[in-house]
Design a protein around this motif. Structure first.
Motif, short mmCIF file in Angstrom:
data_model
loop_
_atom_site.label_atom_id
_atom_site.label_comp_id
_atom_site.label_asym_id
_atom_site.label_seq_id
_atom_site.Cartn_x
_atom_site.Cartn_y
_atom_site.Cartn_z
N ARG A 1 0.61 -1.07 0.04
CA ARG A 1 -0.03 0.05 -0.07
C ARG A 1 0.97 1.21 -0.17
O ARG A 1 0.65 2.28 -0.56
CB ARG A 1 -0.85 0.08 1.21
CG ARG A 1 -1.96 -0.86 1.06
CD ARG A 1 -2.84 -0.64 2.28
NE ARG A 1 -4.28 -1.56 2.22
CZ ARG A 1 -5.04 -1.92 3.12
NH1 ARG A 1 -4.98 -1.23 4.11
NH2 ARG A 1 -5.84 -2.82 2.92
N THR B 1 2.22 6.08 -7.55
CA THR B 1 1.18 6.72 -8.25
C THR B 1 1.33 8.04 -8.68
O THR B 1 1.02 8.11 -9.79
CB THR B 1 -0.40 6.74 -7.27
OG1 THR B 1 -0.58 5.51 -6.82
CG2 THR B 1 -1.26 7.36 -7.88
N TYR C 1 -14.21 1.66 -18.00
CA TYR C 1 -14.09 1.49 -16.28
C TYR C 1 -12.29 1.32 -16.21
O TYR C 1 -12.01 0.29 -16.67
CB TYR C 1 -14.94 0.26 -15.89
CG TYR C 1 -16.19 0.57 -16.07
CD1 TYR C 1 -17.07 0.99 -14.96
CD2 TYR C 1 -17.11 0.47 -17.31
CE1 TYR C 1 -18.43 1.12 -15.22
CE2 TYR C 1 -18.46 0.69 -17.50
CZ TYR C 1 -18.92 1.19 -16.30
OH TYR C 1 -20.38 1.36 -16.31
N PHE D 1 -9.13 2.27 -13.28
CA PHE D 1 -8.43 2.75 -11.86
C PHE D 1 -7.39 3.72 -12.62
O PHE D 1 -6.84 3.47 -13.35
CB PHE D 1 -7.83 1.86 -10.81
CG PHE D 1 -8.65 0.77 -10.30
CD1 PHE D 1 -10.09 0.81 -10.57
CD2 PHE D 1 -8.02 -0.05 -9.98
CE1 PHE D 1 -10.70 -0.26 -9.75
CE2 PHE D 1 -8.97 -1.23 -9.20
CZ PHE D 1 -10.22 -1.27 -9.29
N SER D 2 -7.33 4.92 -11.77
CA SER D 2 -6.20 6.02 -12.18
C SER D 2 -4.81 5.71 -12.30
O SER D 2 -4.10 6.08 -13.36
CB SER D 2 -6.55 7.22 -11.33
OG SER D 2 -5.91 7.23 -10.02
N ASP E 1 -14.44 5.70 -12.94
CA ASP E 1 -13.48 5.66 -12.00
C ASP E 1 -14.08 4.44 -11.00
O ASP E 1 -15.12 4.43 -10.49
CB ASP E 1 -13.07 6.68 -11.15
CG ASP E 1 -12.24 6.43 -10.00
OD1 ASP E 1 -11.58 5.16 -10.00
OD2 ASP E 1 -11.76 7.22 -9.28
N GLN F 1 -12.51 2.30 -9.06
CA GLN F 1 -11.92 2.42 -7.79
C GLN F 1 -12.68 3.35 -6.65
O GLN F 1 -13.05 2.74 -5.33
CB GLN F 1 -10.72 2.84 -7.94
CG GLN F 1 -9.74 2.56 -6.58
CD GLN F 1 -8.07 2.77 -6.83
OE1 GLN F 1 -7.97 3.48 -7.90
NE2 GLN F 1 -7.29 2.47 -6.02
N HIS F 2 -13.00 4.58 -6.91
CA HIS F 2 -13.43 5.42 -6.03
C HIS F 2 -14.94 5.79 -6.05
O HIS F 2 -15.47 6.26 -5.26
CB HIS F 2 -12.76 6.72 -5.87
CG HIS F 2 -11.28 6.33 -5.55
ND1 HIS F 2 -10.33 6.62 -6.61
CD2 HIS F 2 -10.74 6.14 -4.19
CE1 HIS F 2 -9.04 6.45 -6.27
NE2 HIS F 2 -9.27 5.92 -4.80
N ASP F 3 -15.60 5.23 -7.24
CA ASP F 3 -17.13 5.47 -7.13
C ASP F 3 -17.93 4.51 -7.27
O ASP F 3 -17.75 3.65 -8.04
CB ASP F 3 -17.06 6.26 -8.74
CG ASP F 3 -18.69 6.58 -8.91
OD1 ASP F 3 -19.62 6.09 -8.51
OD2 ASP F 3 -18.84 7.83 -9.62
N PRO F 4 -18.61 4.18 -6.24
CA PRO F 4 -19.24 3.07 -5.64
C PRO F 4 -20.28 2.56 -6.95
O PRO F 4 -20.54 1.33 -7.03
CB PRO F 4 -20.06 3.29 -4.52
CG PRO F 4 -19.84 4.57 -4.13
CD PRO F 4 -18.63 5.02 -4.96
N ARG G 1 -18.41 1.27 -9.84
CA ARG G 1 -17.86 -0.39 -9.38
C ARG G 1 -18.94 -1.20 -9.17
O ARG G 1 -18.78 -2.35 -9.97
CB ARG G 1 -17.58 -0.13 -7.79
CG ARG G 1 -16.72 -1.19 -7.45
CD ARG G 1 -16.06 -0.86 -6.17
NE ARG G 1 -15.30 -2.33 -5.64
CZ ARG G 1 -13.98 -2.21 -5.83
NH1 ARG G 1 -13.38 -1.26 -6.51
NH2 ARG G 1 -13.47 -3.35 -5.25
#
Length: 130
Positions: A10, A17, A52, A54-55, A78, A80-83, A86
């Protein structure tokens, strides 16, 4: 031990990133040149596509560079961050894996294309001729 490995990766992802995103900005190719009529056709055809992604995913970066090279206006979502995006990816494509290109067919059905190389090949085949 698992916890240490998880936090190591992580942290590594957090450190790398910004460099990956900067590298993408600096190395994104120029869009191919099309006539106004050809570009209008490409824009109309790309309205039925959504990526779709991930940045900071390197495979997503590869696909976004190809989209930029082809001069396409494909909506990026996105996952990854937008439910909402996802859950739409999981419901439509069957799994949460990126990059994934949602292709709305002329009959209204949807096709979900995974794998960056397959997405690039599809885009090149459909939009690559200038």
């Amino acid at each position: 031990m698992r916890m240490i490995i998880r936090y190591f990766f992580r942290t590594l992802r957090l450190v790398l990133t910004p460099f990956m995103l900067l590298s993408e900005k600096l190395s994104t190719p120029q869009a191919m040149t099309r006539s106004a009529e050809e570009q209008a056709r490409a824009d109309a055809a790309s309205k039925d596509l959504a990526l779709y992604q991930f940045s900071a995913c390197p495979f997503c970066i590869k696909v976004r560079k190809e989209i930029a090279r082809l001069g396409l206006n494909i909506e990026t979502r996105d996952a990854q961050h937008d439910p909402q995006h996802r859950s739409a990816l999981e419901a439509g494509g069957g799994r949460i894996k990126v990059p994934c290109l949602r292709i709305r067919q002329e009959d209204g059905s949807e096709r979900w294309l995974y794998e960056s190389d397959d997405i690039k090949a599809f885009l090149q085949q459909r939009f690559g001729q200038a």
